[in-house]
Motif scaffolding. Structure first.
Motif, PDB file in Angstrom:
ATOM      1  N   LEU A 147     -42.717 -19.308 -32.702  1.00  0.00           N
ATOM      2  CA  LEU A 147     -41.285 -19.607 -32.693  1.00  0.00           C
ATOM      3  C   LEU A 147     -40.567 -18.865 -31.562  1.00  0.00           C
ATOM      4  O   LEU A 147     -40.892 -17.711 -31.252  1.00  0.00           O
ATOM      5  CB  LEU A 147     -40.667 -19.234 -34.043  1.00  0.00           C
ATOM      6  N   LEU A 148     -39.612 -19.564 -30.964  1.00  0.00           N
ATOM      7  CA  LEU A 148     -38.814 -18.979 -29.886  1.00  0.00           C
ATOM      8  C   LEU A 148     -37.374 -18.819 -30.369  1.00  0.00           C
ATOM      9  O   LEU A 148     -36.905 -19.571 -31.213  1.00  0.00           O
ATOM     10  CB  LEU A 148     -38.832 -19.904 -28.674  1.00  0.00           C
ATOM     11  N   ARG A 149     -36.715 -17.825 -29.809  1.00  0.00           N
ATOM     12  CA  ARG A 149     -35.330 -17.582 -30.195  1.00  0.00           C
ATOM     13  C   ARG A 149     -34.541 -17.215 -28.949  1.00  0.00           C
ATOM     14  O   ARG A 149     -35.027 -16.504 -28.077  1.00  0.00           O
ATOM     15  CB  ARG A 149     -35.306 -16.435 -31.202  1.00  0.00           C
ATOM     16  N   PHE A 150     -33.318 -17.730 -28.867  1.00  0.00           N
ATOM     17  CA  PHE A 150     -32.413 -17.288 -27.814  1.00  0.00           C
ATOM     18  C   PHE A 150     -32.067 -15.833 -28.083  1.00  0.00           C
ATOM     19  O   PHE A 150     -31.742 -15.460 -29.210  1.00  0.00           O
ATOM     20  CB  PHE A 150     -31.148 -18.146 -27.829  1.00  0.00           C
ATOM     21  N   ASN A 151     -32.166 -14.992 -27.056  1.00  0.00           N
ATOM     22  CA  ASN A 151     -31.907 -13.565 -27.217  1.00  0.00           C
ATOM     23  C   ASN A 151     -30.413 -13.275 -27.086  1.00  0.00           C
ATOM     24  O   ASN A 151     -29.905 -13.086 -25.992  1.00  0.00           O
ATOM     25  CB  ASN A 151     -32.705 -12.776 -26.179  1.00  0.00           C
ATOM     26  N   GLN A 152     -29.752 -13.233 -28.234  1.00  0.00           N
ATOM     27  CA  GLN A 152     -28.291 -13.096 -28.202  1.00  0.00           C
ATOM     28  C   GLN A 152     -27.849 -11.739 -27.683  1.00  0.00           C
ATOM     29  O   GLN A 152     -26.677 -11.544 -27.381  1.00  0.00           O
ATOM     30  CB  GLN A 152     -27.678 -13.381 -29.579  1.00  0.00           C
ATOM     31  N   ASP A 153     -28.792 -10.795 -27.579  1.00  0.00           N
ATOM     32  CA  ASP A 153     -28.433  -9.472 -27.057  1.00  0.00           C
ATOM     33  C   ASP A 153     -28.775  -9.301 -25.581  1.00  0.00           C
ATOM     34  O   ASP A 153     -28.764  -8.195 -25.055  1.00  0.00           O
ATOM     35  CB  ASP A 153     -29.122  -8.390 -27.902  1.00  0.00           C
ATOM     36  N   TRP A 154     -29.081 -10.424 -24.915  1.00  0.00           N
ATOM     37  CA  TRP A 154     -29.363 -10.362 -23.477  1.00  0.00           C
ATOM     38  C   TRP A 154     -28.123  -9.884 -22.716  1.00  0.00           C
ATOM     39  O   TRP A 154     -28.212  -9.270 -21.664  1.00  0.00           O
ATOM     40  CB  TRP A 154     -29.783 -11.743 -22.994  1.00  0.00           C
ATOM     41  N   LEU A 167     -24.049 -12.820 -27.508  1.00  0.00           N
ATOM     42  CA  LEU A 167     -23.967 -14.108 -26.822  1.00  0.00           C
ATOM     43  C   LEU A 167     -23.848 -15.291 -27.779  1.00  0.00           C
ATOM     44  O   LEU A 167     -23.591 -16.409 -27.355  1.00  0.00           O
ATOM     45  CB  LEU A 167     -25.175 -14.297 -25.892  1.00  0.00           C
ATOM     46  N   ASN A 168     -24.064 -15.037 -29.069  1.00  0.00           N
ATOM     47  CA  ASN A 168     -23.796 -16.098 -30.035  1.00  0.00           C
ATOM     48  C   ASN A 168     -22.354 -16.039 -30.528  1.00  0.00           C
ATOM     49  O   ASN A 168     -21.958 -16.829 -31.376  1.00  0.00           O
ATOM     50  CB  ASN A 168     -24.750 -15.996 -31.228  1.00  0.00           C
TER      51      ASN A 168
END
Lengths: 401, 401
Positions: free
Chosen positions: A71-78, A98-99
């Motif tokens: 599973l992949l996840r957008f890294n909201q803490d980028w 970022l979310n």
DNA sequence: TTGGTACGTTAGGTTTCCTAACTTACTAAA
DNA sequence: TTTAGTAAGTTAGGAAACCTAACGTACCAA
């Protein structure tokens, strides 16, 4: 349009799906985007290298067998986002991932008399403070600011801010960009409130709607075709100028018959005081108190003067609402402002009489946070380009074994 | 997004420049589009093979010397476009080349009582006739139809056509598409009139404007951000419902105080007849005659009744115009309808009193052809896909010697 | 006649995507 | 425990569009 643009467009496509769905495997991304598995793998490799996307555990394998998906996840803490609001009582600042999830905030009391320069100083200091406190200063991607008055979002300038602030041509955007070096969006607070309703309120997924805010002034934010519409002079939705005294265009209308003059909260307060019966056991309305709460209390005690004043206000607001509905045919009208809680039913009834098609008229659920939420949504949009910029060097990584 | 899409996008880009500029060389196309010369040559080769583009003579060589350019031209006769309008007196059909230049037309008298089926029969027959006469039937790319009433452009259905036609759910698009097998656009006549002003009238290049049409009914076409805005129920601009009798929402307003009831041309005629002084030497107003011309004649004779009626109409229209201006903040408002010629000055003055920013209020220049011109523009847009579809087989042609 | 300039084409390389075949990791049933 | 089946993700090869660089062509001017 060349190969690099294709890659960027596909990167944006993949990231949009990823942000929308939460946890998704490469194979499912391929299905959802229409791209092929190798393409997805290559793009995702680049994103993982940049840290924008992270692998996050294994999904359940298919019931019929098969390798379980990664599973992949957008890294909201980028990175992180900032939103701010300038109102007549305070400067508020929010910091979010970022979310758009707020993780820190700050409010500094100000008064309009401090002047634009000083208020912006407070804003900048406040921003610096939350960034320092959270240790996320380096990751800041963008800032959006809800400002009072008529704003040109292209230049980020407050052209003029009405009766309360007395600002003229205040270049908010430049001031903030010079201090933080990230993209800055500035817009009117009502407009951002409308965006807030669209991003995370009643108007989620609604293409055409209007947010009407009642307070000292009266204004509307227009969302048309899923986008804010500001007008040619950034004055769209300035319904304070609507003419109430119809059948005539006599000169005195200009002071007496305009909507804001007739039903702005200051005028309503005057009317209540003037009409107040002085009945025993009923609380005395006082200047400075919460107008809507006061009216509600009067109504609870069966005070006739309050109910008469509210009827009149409802009737006049209904005209404005019905006219906007007739002209713009929105799917939804959101009413923001405490007073509306007392008169929404009556407005619905009166508007229903003139508008022959069904139309939702709802009370805003976001309250005082609407503008900040909308600004945060706007900051998120601004950050897109930074996030989506896919680095060219990462193409076709060797397989990891 | 893949290589084929790139090619299509670039083809569209090149053709748009070519259509906009008229005669352009390959080298200049490269400069204007930002693409390289080989790319332009390859794309143009494909277009020439398909006949969409033709070489058209040599341009003047550069003053400093150099090979003279070979000029290219969009072949406006590669296909043809049709537009039609259904109004209460006739069905009109225009045939035009791909640049929108009309080269044949046809008008067939009809009356609304004939019913939807018969009127559409007339339209189809009329279309067939002009196509046959011009011998261009095979080249037809698209058709756009201006229909009365509330239209859903997505399905091409007339949902309901007001007081005159009594249509409900008439599927105009399907009927015409089944007969001609080309893409068909259907929209309301006022909307198309607004598009007409945008394509070839006062509103060329204007992002936000409103066209207000006065006649038996009163309606507006809204262009926002360069696009027609139809509303959530295709009722945007239905300003006949605007409430005139303000300060109240009494039930009788519903019949008395609505804009259309107050200043629609039928009501204006009544008012003139009622107020007519019967002065000697002044022509008697007659039902059925041209209302605007009649009023103009009365004014010329110094008839007071006419001037009073017009003042009232101007005052009431001004309220509608000022309110639309306050809500939508357009750059321009176009007034369409003969009566406006008599009251435009007064409207400008009255609106100027309430709207604090500059706003152009102009009389439409296109007259009765506005809707057809807008429809033709829409047909042109529909044809884009057919024209721009670039054939894959033509890639990298060998050089011609 | 010669040099300069601009138009358009050719040749070769780059980037991205796609198709097809492969490896990997798991389920289910013999 | 083995074997077949299935789905995830990777590798390899090739296609399509673009780009850069260099070239042939046609004209001007001295």
């Amino acid at each position: 349009m060349d190969a690099a643009s294709i890659r960027k467009l596909n990167a944006a496509l993949i990231l949009d799906v990823l942000r929308g769905k939460g946890l998704v495997s490469r194979a499912e991304l391929a299905r959802l985007t229409g791209l092929t598995k190798p393409t997805i793998s290559m793009q995702v490799a680049g994103m993982i290298e940049r840290g924008v996307v992270v692998e996050d555990g294994a999904g359940a394998p298919d019931a019929r067998g098969g390798k379980p998906p990664v599973l992949l996840r957008f890294n909201q803490d980028w990175g992180c986002l900032a939103a701010a609001e300038i109102n007549s009582a305070s400067v508020r600042v929010w910091l979010a991932d970022l979310n758009g999830r707020t993780f820190d905030d700050e409010a500094s009391p100000v008064t309009p008399e401090l002047g634009a320069g000083h208020i912006l100083d407070v804003l900048l200091a406040s921003l610096r403070q939350v960034l320092k406190r959270s240790g996320q200063g380096q990751k800041l991607c963008s800032i959006a600011i809800a400002a009072p008055g008529r704003v040109d979002p292209a230049t980020g300038t407050v052209l003029e801010a009405g009766n309360v602030f007395h600002w003229r041509n205040v270049d908010v955007k430049k001031r903030v960009e010079d201090n933080f070096g990230v993209p800055v969006a500035v817009d009117n607070d009502v407009n951002f409130a409308a965006l807030g309703e669209m991003h995370s309120g009643l108007a989620a997924g609604v293409e055409n709607f209007i947010l009407i805010r009642h307070g000292t002034g009266i204004g509307a934010g227009l969302v048309i075709g899923g986008r804010l519409y500001q007008g040619s002079h950034f004055a769209a939705g300035e319904i304070g100028h609507l003419i109430l005294d119809r059948m005539t265009m006599a000169p005195e209308v200009l002071t007496r018959g305009l909507l804001e003059t007739a039903v702005g909260s200051d005028r309503v307060r005057e009317k209540v005081l003037a009409a107040w019966s002085g009945q025993a056991g009923v609380p005395t309305p006082e200047p400075g108190a919460d107008l809507a709460a006061e009216l509600a209390a009067l109504l609870r005690h069966g005070d006739e003067s309050a109910s008469l004043v509210l009827d009149e206000v409802a009737s006049q607001m209904s005209i404005a609402v019905a006219d906007m509905a007739a002209m713009l045919d929105p799917e939804l009208i959101v009413l923001a402002g405490d007073l509306f809680a007392l008169i929404a039913g009556r407005i619905r009834e009166l508007v229903g009489r003139v508008i022959p098609w069904p139309m939702r008229i709802e009370l805003s659920a976001l309250g005082a946070d609407a503008a900040l939420m909308g600004a945060m949504g706007s900051a998120r949009g601004l950050a897109r380009d930074l996030i989506y910029e896919s680095s060219r060097e990462t193409a076709r990584l060797p397989a990891l074994r």
